[in-house]
Design an enzyme around this catalytic site. Structure first.
Site, PDB file in Angstrom:
ATOM      1  N   CYS A  51       6.181 -74.087 -11.847  1.00  0.00           N
ATOM      2  CA  CYS A  51       5.840 -75.138 -10.877  1.00  0.00           C
ATOM      3  C   CYS A  51       6.776 -76.330 -11.012  1.00  0.00           C
ATOM      4  O   CYS A  51       6.960 -77.093 -10.058  1.00  0.00           O
ATOM      5  CB  CYS A  51       4.390 -75.588 -11.045  1.00  0.00           C
ATOM      6  SG  CYS A  51       3.988 -76.243 -12.687  1.00  0.00           S
ATOM      7  N   HIS A 284      -0.025 -78.730 -14.573  1.00  0.00           N
ATOM      8  CA  HIS A 284       0.430 -78.089 -13.339  1.00  0.00           C
ATOM      9  C   HIS A 284       0.943 -79.136 -12.361  1.00  0.00           C
ATOM     10  O   HIS A 284       0.622 -80.329 -12.472  1.00  0.00           O
ATOM     11  CB  HIS A 284      -0.732 -77.299 -12.721  1.00  0.00           C
ATOM     12  CG  HIS A 284      -0.365 -76.448 -11.545  1.00  0.00           C
ATOM     13  ND1 HIS A 284       0.786 -75.682 -11.496  1.00  0.00           N
ATOM     14  CD2 HIS A 284      -1.013 -76.236 -10.351  1.00  0.00           C
ATOM     15  CE1 HIS A 284       0.828 -75.036 -10.339  1.00  0.00           C
ATOM     16  NE2 HIS A 284      -0.242 -75.358  -9.631  1.00  0.00           N
TER      17      HIS A 284
END
EC number: 3.4.19.12
Length: 441
Positions: A51, A284
């Site tokens: 990510c 994340h």
């Protein structure tokens, strides 16, 4: 290691990568840029880790799709359009990190290595493979074999680079596309330039244990600078210069860690040129965006004053020593002759505590100005992880943001995404069209 400099590999994975790097960490990063079947302009992420590259690329892709094209429906994208928008986005990021040096690099497969991840001898077979919904179907290459199979290609003009990026679309789509693009970014920036900007050059860009990308990596992709901090400008701590962000980026950054008071994001990242923000949780990265350009209007005088004031308040205390008031006033082009500064010290610090509070300072020199931000507007949230989406189908979640509700009785929720956004808009409320709010993990 072929033309792939060992310095590059050490910078990304750490010096002990051949011995201490877990196979699972490397494997999590081996994926390509693959579009969701449910949302043609959204990239999918298969496992945790990449990510740090995928979210910034998604943010720049949305910038191009929302503001650089004439699409009547920005969420609609055919196969050929996907190719163009992805390749143009990758070129945009490479242009940012190059800083108009007219020197660009791509990490690509060695020409003599006709592996399954690269161009196939049978074009029809290649086309069919590239359209698979997952980029995990290609041949497994170990860490050493992968790095022995790539080379560095140099280009002396942006047009040459863009042409090469388009020609290697299948490479970006296939299994190692994300890593090859990451290496291309670092090589274009220059290994020494990255080293000079990272706070701790011994710390790898990818955590060798958990596989998360560092803040330096995120900043490199968002701003072109691999600095390790998110505040505005540089700061000094115990004689050490700590580099921050020096200008407004095209795409912004907000983090849940600020709501937990672990850090403070500066206005250069909080107020980007386009209303798109990469959102950081503890583990994340996702993307929050809107088409409402009023959110990123030119910096108001009061916002500039707050930013300058905070550069003299490195510990985020909300005040500065009265000894630096003159410097702040000079930086803001305010009247700063000695008598006037002393008068302001007396007015802003009537108790003689030797400090100037931010609030009274702004009220004195920059009284409340009417906001150009609309009361409500449509917003979207993107999370590339399948398991974080309804029915494991990657799609944007649409909602409505409402500004200005200071009455706690009107609060809608205390979800992580709202807590994160409140670091920029303290009184924002969010109403999502889905049954559940977006996930930041």
């Amino acid at each position: 290691m072929s033309e792939c400099d060992k310095e590059l590999v050490d910078m990304v994975w750490g010096r002990n990568n051949s011995n201490g790097l877990a196979d699972s960490v490397f494997k999590r990063w081996t994926q390509g840029f693959v579009f969701s079947a449910s949302e043609p302009t959204a990239l999918e992420q298969f496992e945790g880790g990449p990510c740090a590259v995928l979210a910034p690329v998604q943010a720049f892709l949305l910038k191009r799709q929302l503001f650089n094209t004439e699409h009547s429906n920005w969420r609609s994208c055919q196969d050929e359009e996907q190719k163009e928008i992805l390749c143009h986005t990758l070129s945009d990021i490479l242009e940012i990190v190059s800083f108009n040096s007219n020197s660009y690099c791509l990490a690509s497969w060695l020409k003599e290595k006709a592996t399954r991840e690269t161009e196939q001898e049978n074009p029809a077979e290649s086309s069919q493979q590239n359209e698979q919904p997952t980029a995990l179907a290609a041949e497994e290459l170990g860490f050493e074999r992968f790095h022995a199979s790539i080379q560095k290609r140099k280009f002396n003009s942006l047009s040459e680079l863009k042409e090469a990026v388009l020609e290697t679309y299948s490479t970006w789509r296939n299994k190692y596309g994300v890593l090859l693009f990451l290496y291309s970014v670092i090589l274009t920036k220059g290994i020494e330039n990255v080293k000079n900007e990272i706070e701790d050059a011994e710390r790898p860009l990818i955590d060798p244990v958990y596989g998360h990308g560092s803040q330096s990596l995120i900043n490199l992709l968002l701003t072109g600078h691999a600095v390790s901090n998110v505040w505005d400008g540089d700061r000094e701590c115990s004689g050490m210069k700590l580099q921050g962000i020096h200008s407004h980026a095209d795409v912004g950054f907000l983090t849940i860690l600020e709501s937990l008071r672990f850090c403070k994001v500066g206005s250069f990242l909080k107020s980007p040129k386009f209303p798109i923000w990469v959102i950081g949780s503890e583990t994340h990265l996702t993307v929050f965006f809107t088409k409402e350009m009023a959110l990123v209007a030119p910096e108001a005088p009061s916002e500039q004053a707050r930013r300058v004031f905070e550069t003299y308040d490195p510990e985020d205390n909300g005040f500065i020593p009265d000894a630096v008031l003159e410097d702040v006033m000079k930086a803001l082009d305010l009247v700063s002759d000695t008598d006037y500064v002393n008068l302001m010290k007396t007015k802003l610090d009537p108790e003689g505590l030797g400090i100037i509070l931010l609030g009274p300072f702004l009220l004195e020199f920059f009284p409340e100005q009417s906001s150009k931000v609309p009361e409500s507007f449509t917003v979207y949230h993107y999370n590339g992880l399948r398991q974080s989406n309804h029915n494991e189908k990657v799609a944007y979640i649409e909602g409505t943001a409402v500004m200005g509700f200071e009455d706690p009785r009107l609060q809608t929720d205390d979800t992580p995404v709202k807590c994160c956004l409140q670091t920029k808009w303290p009184f924002v409320e969010l109403l999502w069209s889905a049954d559940r709010p977006p996930s930041l993990i």
